[in-house]
Write a protein that holds these residues in place. Sequence first.
Motif, PDB file in Angstrom:
ATOM      1  N   LYS B  44       9.929   2.591  10.616  1.00 24.26           N
ATOM      2  CA  LYS B  44      10.642   1.521   9.455  1.00 24.26           C
ATOM      3  C   LYS B  44       9.834   1.523   8.330  1.00 24.26           C
ATOM      4  O   LYS B  44       8.712   1.248   8.238  1.00 24.26           O
ATOM      5  CB  LYS B  44      10.358   0.204  10.361  1.00 24.26           C
ATOM      6  CG  LYS B  44      10.715  -0.996   9.583  1.00 24.26           C
ATOM      7  CD  LYS B  44      10.348  -2.343  10.187  1.00 24.26           C
ATOM      8  CE  LYS B  44      10.236  -3.542   9.456  1.00 24.26           C
ATOM      9  NZ  LYS B  44       9.651  -4.622   9.989  1.00 24.26           N
ATOM     10  N   LEU B  45      10.563   1.517   7.346  1.00 24.29           N
ATOM     11  CA  LEU B  45      10.231   1.470   5.940  1.00 24.29           C
ATOM     12  C   LEU B  45       9.421   0.162   5.515  1.00 24.29           C
ATOM     13  O   LEU B  45      10.191  -0.685   5.607  1.00 24.29           O
ATOM     14  CB  LEU B  45      11.301   2.087   4.896  1.00 24.29           C
ATOM     15  CG  LEU B  45      10.666   2.010   3.392  1.00 24.29           C
ATOM     16  CD1 LEU B  45       9.831   3.209   3.269  1.00 24.29           C
ATOM     17  CD2 LEU B  45      11.755   2.129   2.438  1.00 24.29           C
ATOM     18  N   LEU B  46       8.184   0.246   5.051  1.00 26.89           N
ATOM     19  CA  LEU B  46       7.505  -0.934   4.692  1.00 26.89           C
ATOM     20  C   LEU B  46       7.700  -1.133   3.000  1.00 26.89           C
ATOM     21  O   LEU B  46       8.175  -2.216   2.683  1.00 26.89           O
ATOM     22  CB  LEU B  46       6.021  -1.016   4.960  1.00 26.89           C
ATOM     23  CG  LEU B  46       5.972  -1.258   6.728  1.00 26.89           C
ATOM     24  CD1 LEU B  46       4.279  -0.939   6.626  1.00 26.89           C
ATOM     25  CD2 LEU B  46       6.351  -2.380   7.175  1.00 26.89           C
ATOM     26  N   ILE B  47       7.386  -0.148   2.363  1.00 22.54           N
ATOM     27  CA  ILE B  47       7.389   0.032   1.021  1.00 22.54           C
ATOM     28  C   ILE B  47       7.594   1.446   0.421  1.00 22.54           C
ATOM     29  O   ILE B  47       7.221   2.474   1.127  1.00 22.54           O
ATOM     30  CB  ILE B  47       6.285  -0.632   0.470  1.00 22.54           C
ATOM     31  CG1 ILE B  47       6.368  -0.757  -1.144  1.00 22.54           C
ATOM     32  CG2 ILE B  47       4.753   0.380   0.756  1.00 22.54           C
ATOM     33  CD1 ILE B  47       5.019  -1.912  -1.631  1.00 22.54           C
ATOM     34  N   GLN B  48       8.280   1.485  -0.605  1.00 18.97           N
ATOM     35  CA  GLN B  48       8.322   2.614  -1.329  1.00 18.97           C
ATOM     36  C   GLN B  48       8.095   2.564  -2.804  1.00 18.97           C
ATOM     37  O   GLN B  48       8.235   1.473  -3.500  1.00 18.97           O
ATOM     38  CB  GLN B  48      10.124   3.255  -1.446  1.00 18.97           C
ATOM     39  CG  GLN B  48      10.212   4.379  -2.129  1.00 18.97           C
ATOM     40  CD  GLN B  48      11.933   4.602  -2.213  1.00 18.97           C
ATOM     41  OE1 GLN B  48      12.612   3.824  -1.397  1.00 18.97           O
ATOM     42  NE2 GLN B  48      12.161   5.692  -2.941  1.00 18.97           N
TER      43      GLN B  48
END
Lengths: 109, 116
Positions: B44-48
Motif C-alpha cells: 500500500k503506497l504511503l508516500i511518493q
Amino acid sequence: AQRVTQPEKLLSVFKGAPVELKCNYSYSGSPELFWYVQYSRQRLQLLLRHISRESIKGFTADLNKGETSFHLKKPFAQEEDSAMYYCALSKDSNYQLIWGAGTKLIIKP
Amino acid sequence: EAGVAQSPRYKIIEKRQSVAFWCNPISGHATLYWYQQILGQGPKLLIQFQNNGVVDDSQLPKDRFSAERLKGVDSTLKIQPAKLEDSAVYLCASSLGQWTGQETQYFGPGTRLLVL
C-alpha cells in the motif's frame, strides 16, 4: 473504484503442469498492467508488463479488456517458479501502482 | 549497479515508541516510494516523492507518520507514536521518474516492524 483482485491466495501445482494465476482489475481509464514476483528471501521485482508482450521465464500474460483480466500463464511449471506473485495496475493519472493481495505459487516436485 | 538499500532490516518496539526507517534509492532515480505491506496483503503506497517534492501522501497517516527526502536522494520514514496496527513490512522503491505508465519500480529488501 480502482481495484486489483487476485482471487487465489495459494496455488499449488505439480512440476510440469500448466499454471495460471488470475488477476482481475477494475479501472475506468487505460490501464497499464504488471506482474511482480518475490522469490523466497529476495526482493520484489518486475516479472513482466503487458505492453511488452514478451515471455519472461516462460511466463506470458495477456490483457483482456473485455473481461478486465490479466492472467499470468506458464505451460510447464518448474520448481524454481515457486514464489509470491503480485498483479499491479498503473493509474494513468499519476502512474502509481495499485496492487493485488498476491498469490503464493507452490510447485510440487 | 547497486540496488535500493534500506535499514534497519528488522525492528521491534513497544507501542507508543517512535521508529525511523532509512532508504537509499538507486543512483539517478528521481522517484521514491514508501509502501506499507501488512501480512497477507499487497503493498500500500504511503508516500511518493519526485526528487525532493511530495507527489502524493494521501494515504500517509499524518498524525503519526512523517517522511522526508531533503536532498532528493535518501529518504527517512518515521512513525511516532507507533501503534500495534503499524506492524508490517515497510518497502522503499525507486524509479527513474520519467512519468510513463510503463516505468519499473525497483524495491529494497524492506524493514520488518513489529510493534508490541
